[in-house]
Design an enzyme around this catalytic site. Structure first.
Site, mmCIF file in Angstrom:
data_model
loop_
_atom_site.group_PDB
_atom_site.id
_atom_site.type_symbol
_atom_site.label_atom_id
_atom_site.label_comp_id
_atom_site.label_asym_id
_atom_site.label_seq_id
_atom_site.Cartn_x
_atom_site.Cartn_y
_atom_site.Cartn_z
ATOM 1 N N SER A 166 0.864 -1.184 0.000
ATOM 2 C CA SER A 166 0.000 0.000 0.000
ATOM 3 C C SER A 166 0.892 1.224 0.000
ATOM 4 C CB SER A 166 -0.888 0.019 1.246
ATOM 5 O OG SER A 166 -1.587 1.253 1.349
ATOM 6 N N TYR A 181 -1.976 -0.407 10.455
ATOM 7 C CA TYR A 181 -2.049 -0.751 9.030
ATOM 8 C C TYR A 181 -0.808 -0.229 8.312
ATOM 9 C CZ TYR A 181 -3.772 -1.067 4.228
ATOM 10 O OH TYR A 181 -3.913 -1.370 2.891
ATOM 11 N N LYS A 185 1.995 -2.596 6.379
ATOM 12 C CA LYS A 185 2.305 -2.506 4.955
ATOM 13 C C LYS A 185 3.757 -2.099 4.700
ATOM 14 C CE LYS A 185 -1.589 -3.884 3.311
ATOM 15 N NZ LYS A 185 -1.685 -5.165 2.600
#
Length: 278
Positions: A166, A181, A185
């Site tokens: 991402s 998150y 990533k």
């Protein structure tokens, strides 16, 4: 130098190959799986919910039967659906072994789209939530890569691993708080680089595809009724819009192709409409 057509022009055909897609019932996987099937590959879909994944597999096969004929004639590969929590190493190993046995071939393409995001202020992030997210997004990426690579190494076969990272692995999103998150990533991106270096000697290429904001059904649901969130996101994208899932197909086929990306490994391909530029 050989300037023959086949030596100069890369092929994106995947005839006879088996591709495994985790997060197989998701919005991104629904488009990617169709592209892989259209290129002649067998496709195995993995997700936690077997009912939803089985439905996705049936829809994929029907799409192939309806679409890959006549003008778009192409062999239709075998399609299968599997339930697995990729955060469970033992379950991953059993599932990947079963997939290879079921398709009677060793998978040579892996696309790991499985993962999720939560929004908590960092100082309030529940420890159990943080641990679960890291287990799926981080360790899950490692577990599926391991189980995919082992039979390739044992049988001296080439392979391509595409981990979905991402832009959040290299920038911090605004305005939503999502520290775990972002951390997961960033880890996936560096995991791909690490595996690429270790497994280059086995002819297994490992790369990450890092999308920006994608208009999947899940994202559409998040921004539904929250025009301020949509506007905040798009204002930071030079192209002033979010991506459609189909806009990642070319990147996936490039990284999966043995000829188009034969010298590409350890790379993080960012497809974000220019978000990182600002």
């Amino acid at each position: 130098m050989d300037f023959s057509y086949d030596n100069v022009v890369p092929s994106f055909r995947l005839d006879g190959k088996l591709a495994i897609i985790t997060g197989g019932s998701g919005g991104l996987a629904s488009v990617i799986s169709r592209a892989l099937l259209a290129q002649g590959a067998d496709v195995a879909l993995i997700d936690v919910n077997l009912e939803r994944t089985t439905s996705a597999a049936k829809e994929l096969l029907k799409w192939g039967e309806d679409t890959l004929k006549g003008k778009h004639e192409s062999p239709i590969g075998k399609v299968s659906a599997w339930s697995c929590n990729i955060g469970d190493a033992e379950a991953v190993e059993v599932t990947f072994t079963s997939i290879n046995e079921h398709h009677e071939k060793i998978a040579s393409v892996l696309i790991n789209t499985a993962g999720y995001c939560e929004n908590f202020p960092a100082e309030e992030y529940p420890a159990s939530n943080a641990e679960n997210l890291m287990k799926v997004n981080g360790l899950g990426s490692f577990y599926v890569s391991q189980s995919f690579a082992r039979p390739l190494i044992q049988n001296n076969l080439k392979g391509s691993i595409i981990l979905i990272g991402s832009m959040s692995g290299t920038i911090v999103n605004d305005p939503q708080p999502q520290a775990m998150y972002n951390m997961s990533k960033a880890g996936v991106i560096h995991l791909a680089r690490s595996l690429a270096c270790e497994w280059a000697k086995y002819n297994i290429r490992v790369n990450t595809l890092s999308p920006g904001y994608i208009l999947t059904p899940l994202t559409r649901n998040v921004i539904s009724g929250h025009t301020e969130m949509k506007e905040a996101w798009e204002s930071k994208i030079p192209m002033k819009r979010m991506a459609e899932p189909k806009e990642f197909v070319g990147s996936i086929l490039f990284l999966a192709s043995e000829t188009a990306s034969s010298y590409t490994t350890g790379h993080n391909l960012v497809v974000d409409g220019g978000y990182e530029c600002w």
